[in-house]
Design an enzyme around this catalytic site. Structure first.
Site, PDB file in Angstrom:
ATOM      1  N   ASP A   1       0.820  -1.216   0.000  1.00 44.03           N
ATOM      2  CA  ASP A   1       0.000   0.000   0.000  1.00 44.03           C
ATOM      3  C   ASP A   1       0.850   1.260   0.000  1.00 44.03           C
ATOM      4  OD1 ASP A   1       0.849  -0.762   2.637  1.00 44.03           O
ATOM      5  OD2 ASP A   1      -0.409   0.846   3.407  1.00 44.03           O
ATOM      6  N   GLU A   2       0.210   2.354  -0.356  1.00 48.65           N
ATOM      7  CA  GLU A   2       0.766   3.697  -0.243  1.00 48.65           C
ATOM      8  C   GLU A   2       2.182   3.801  -0.794  1.00 48.65           C
ATOM      9  OE1 GLU A   2       0.252   4.618   3.926  1.00 48.65           O
ATOM     10  OE2 GLU A   2      -1.791   5.310   3.611  1.00 48.65           O
TER      11      GLU A   2
END
Length: 888
Positions: free
Chosen positions: A555-556
């Site tokens: 993620d991210e």
């Protein structure tokens, strides 16, 4: 010692200034000059004295200043002030104060000080050329503008520290957290309390979230009253079916139970028996017979039948989990003060196969004992997956054979700006490595955790976040590179290197790092990942719980790699089918997922990272944790990924992020980017089987109603871009999350987790009658659409009353017996015609009040009051107190 000498010198000057003896006056002047000279030159003794006595106060001024920078996020900013009040003079300007500032500083309104961001949230306060020194007792105020807003007093991170040259850093004592003697919770004496709801507790002009004052809580608690009869036959989580055949609780367990295992292995139920013992039901040859027998027909995993008669108790199950769950239900029925239950038959099975809890021990470390205690409570309430997040930017928490740098360097943060011995301080960790927020699990520790989980039918899912959120790994492997390169071992130095040293890409992660992403174009990166997976798998094998799910994170991931020469060469070669830089992230997740799959391990990741992959390149058996915000159309990605056939696990932030505040109050702990008031009542109302339907009962982060449109959407080319779940598709499970950025101690994590974990168990195990059925043709939902009928709302309120009363009258007492420091709720209160009325979210807890600071009194019924009235609740065992509120 230095402070005493200085004080003595100043006192001598003041008390003898009228003396006529010129020689004495000369001596006084010389002594004063010597003292000032010492003040001008910092040594360790003076630096320590200054740090121990400097009083710092952090104050949010407003979330509504004028002149926010146009370059800021959403054009929003806030103004805060840091007051510095010294107890001694300090003329030197050879110092800096380091501290953690969650939101980046945009501008500084001070001639005497500057603020510089070092990395992530680490900032440095330094004197300017106009700084004229600190004078004892004189406050200097540093005002600045920061990005976005600050809505919680816990945003003010602790453990500021002062450094000067080569001297040892000194933690500024006034910025250390304390522990409230009554509540047991962290206190922040340096954080000035919010006083203005309009300017301090609103994030925009359209923000309608109400500060949870006693009056607001009183209105919210209306309709949930004390009803002791509701709890006699209640079980958390609620079973599929209960048939009660008595009303006078004729089955006594005061003499304990006599267990007949038959062919069931004792180790499979030892943990459940320990819980029964803890609440007063021990094993005894003279106790009530409890017989464990296998089902004669096939059942779903974890199913059980609990048959309680006056003469014996029988538990039927098809597996070890089922027998444990049957005993857990027996424990849930028991009131630890009465130890008597009704005759009944319970038929039960779980709604979801995946019933998980995620714990972040990477941002701030949490002890092995805390994890073991969490496993005990997870088992007690029939949760079966522990997602253990052990590596992130701020720390690597698991010993890996052959890579000692990961824990030698990556498991601790300290004031080493070169990051040779440790990572930089973050999240208010302070300058020293020997604090509780630092640490790691040895291989033996991890094996112990795995065995403990296995004995409770809980699967441990390890997570080492990659390719973003990997700063701890990167800095550790860079330390390894330097060590081996210095010996001339260039091949060994590069074997597990994770960055291209010639990469000039400028990027910033969501946590403001510019150096936290693995280089996905280097084979050494995948060699490192493969090594880590294999070593973790060996630990699982030794513990008797083979590694079957591994969470990549994914993620991210910020915009890294664009200027990496290695990535440019990789792209030109096109050997892996990567044609643009936009595909780098997907390539990494796909490749690691297939590495895992080839080892017989299911890959898992967070939904944003998984959405970048090309499904045809992913293993068919993959897991995605769906953490998109429903009010921001997050249900669309959830449906999309569930429709791929993946194991789609709900991790919905609005209710499943336990590091968010319970109530809308700036004194509550936690981040708040998706919710500022996730209490148990709100969470209980969650409809996991119909995500968009929650729009009928929820508001968004600003307290505003929102609409969800679950119908099919097409782009200009007629291609479907979003829509409902395919016929027959459902989510695979539900998982609660604890992220530990603001949670520094085990007790604070328990506070944030309990009793919300019990509601997690309820929603993961039991499908309520009031949940709006999912409409596979798609539908539009809002607060006027009417799918959530009045009958459903009434059933929800009725069932919530059972749960709330059970918490207040039975279950919290069991948490007390287990030593769990759950949150004691804040009290609702209302003064009408001079009389005090109170209520509490869990009926049955004791409420206390006091007037004008007098002694606390137990509240029984409406009572006349006059003056300043405070209210608070008391834990079920009468020991800990809840946070008090003033009734206005």
């Amino acid at each position: 010692m230095k402070l005493k000498l200085i004080t003595a010198a100043i006192t001598l000057v003041l008390t003898t200034s009228a003396c006529s003896d010129g020689k004495v006056e000369t001596n006084q002047q010389e002594l004063a000059q010597q003292s000032q000279s010492k003040l001008d030159t910092l040594d360790q003794e003076l630096l320590t004295a200054f740090g121990n006595t400097l009083d710092i106060k952090y104050r949010l001024v407003t979330n509504y200043p004028e002149g926010c920078p146009a370059s800021g996020v959403d054009g929003r900013c806030f103004i805060a002030q840091i007051d510095l009040t010294p107890a001694v003079d300090l003329a030197s300007n050879d110092w800096s104060i380091y501290y953690s500032q969650m939101r980046p500083v945009q501008s500084v309104n001070s001639e005497a000080f500057t603020i510089t961001r070092i990395k992530g949230d680490l900032h440095k306060i330094s004197p300017t050329s106009k700084f004229s020194g600190f004078k004892k007792g004189e406050t200097q105020t540093l005002e600045f503008k920061g990005e976005l807003w600050q809505l919680s007093e816990t945003d003010a991170m602790p453990n500021y520290y002062i450094v000067a040259g080569d001297l040892e850093p000194v933690v500024i004592k006034s910025t250390q957290v304390g522990r409230d003697s009554e509540t047991g919770m962290e206190s922040r004496p340096y954080a000035v309390s919010f006083t203005d709801a309009e300017t301090q507790y609103r994030r925009s002009d359209s923000d309608k979230v109400k500060w949870a004052t006693p009056e607001v809580l009183f209105q919210a608690n209306q309709g949930t009253t004390l009803e002791p009869k509701l709890v006699t036959n209640s079980i958390i989580p609620t079973p599929v079916n209960i048939e009660v055949s008595s009303t006078n609780t004729p089955v006594s367990l005061k003499s304990g139970i006599s267990l007949k295992l038959n062919e069931v292995k004792r180790q499979a139920v030892d943990a459940a028996l320990s819980r029964l013992s803890r609440i007063g039901v021990d094993e005894s040859s003279s106790g009530m017979t409890v017989s464990l027998l296998p089902f004669t027909e096939a059942q779903v995993a974890g199913a059980y039948q609990l048959d309680i008669t006056k003469d014996k108790i029988t538990i039927l199950a098809a597996d070890d989990a089922g027998f444990s769950y049957g005993l857990s239900s027996l424990a849930s029925l028991v009131d630890s003060k009465k130890l008597a239950i009704n005759t009944m038959k319970v038929n039960d099975e779980p709604r979801y196969d995946f019933r998980g809890m995620h714990i972040d021990v990477a941002r701030n470390f949490h002890s092995k004992q805390f994890v073991l205690d969490m496993l005990d409570q997870m088992a007690a309430y029939k949760l079966n997956k522990l997602h253990l997040h052990m590596a992130d930017d701020e720390g690597w928490r698991l010993e890996i054979e052959g890579l000692p740098e990961l824990t030698d360097i990556g498991s601790k943060r300290c004031h080493d700006l070169s990051e040779t011995t440790c990572l930089l301080p973050q999240l208010g960790s302070g300058p020293f490595a020997d604090t509780s927020v630092n640490g790691y699990y040895s291989k033996a520790d991890y094996i112990e955790i795995l065995k403990y989980a296995n004995a409770r039918q809980i699967q441990v899912i390890p997570s080492m976040d990659m390719p973003g959120h990997s700063r701890a790994a990167i800095k550790s492997m860079e330390a390894r590179y330097r060590k081996l390169a210095a010996t001339g071992n260039e091949a060994g130095a590069n074997e597990f290197r994770l960055i291209d040293p010639k990469d000039t890409t400028v990027y910033s992660s969501i946590q403001y790092y510019d150096d936290n992403t693995l280089n996905v174009c280097m084979e050494s990166t995948f060699h490192f990942v493969d090594k880590v997976i294999d070593e973790i798998a060996k630990l699982h094998q030794q513990a008797g719980q083979p590694l079957s799910i591994y969470h990549i994170g994914a993620d991210e991931t910020a915009g890294a790699w664009l200027e990496s020469p290695l990535c440019k060469a990789f792209l030109a070669d096109n050997a892996q089918g990567v044609t643009t830089t936009d595909e780098f992230g997907a390539y990494f997740v796909e490749r690691v997922s297939n590495i895992l799959s080839d080892k017989g391990i299911e890959p898992a990741g967070w939904s944003d990272g998984m959405s970048h992959t090309r499904p045809e390149n992913m293993p068919k058996v993959s897991q995605s944790n769906l953490w998109d915000v429903i009010s921001h159309d997050g249900y669309r990605r959830a449906h999309e990924q569930a429709n791929l056939g993946w194991d789609a696990i709900l991790s919905t932030p609005e209710v499943l992020y336990f590091d968010f505040p319970y109530e809308a109050d700036p004194k509550e702990h936690g981040y708040y980017w998706a919710s500022r008031n996730t209490n148990e009542r709100t969470f209980f109302g969650f409809m996991p089987g119909n995500l968009p339907a929650n729009a009928e009962q929820w508001t968004d982060i600003q307290g505003q109603p929102f609409e969800t449109d679950d119908t099919i959407k097409l782009d200009e080319a007629g291609k479907r871009t979003s829509g409902p779940l395919n016929a027959g598709v459902n989510f695979g499970g539900i998982q609660g999350q604890i992220w530990s950025e603001t949670l520094r101690s085990d007790s604070v994590v328990e506070y944030m987790t309990f009793p919300r974990l019990l509601i997690l168990a309820e929603r993961a195990w039991h499908k309520p009658s009031w949940e709006v059925p999912y409409q596979y043709e798609g539908a539009v939902y809002n607060q006027n659409s009417g799918h959530f009928t009045e009958k459903m709302r009434a059933e929800q309120a009725s069932q919530w009353s059972v749960i709330a009363n059970t918490l207040g009258q039975k279950e919290l007492a069991k948490l007390d017996l287990a030593g769990i420091e759950y949150r004691v709720p804040t009290v609702g209160a209302h003064i009408h015609e001079g009389k005090l009325f109170t209520n509490v979210i869990y009926p049955g807890l004791t409420v206390e009040y006091r007037v004008n600071g007098s002694d606390w009194l137990i509240y029984h019924s409406p009572i006349a009051v006059s003056g300043e009235v405070e209210v608070r609740a008391v834990a079920a065992d009468g020991k800990r107190k809840g946070r008090s509120l003033i009734v206005r």
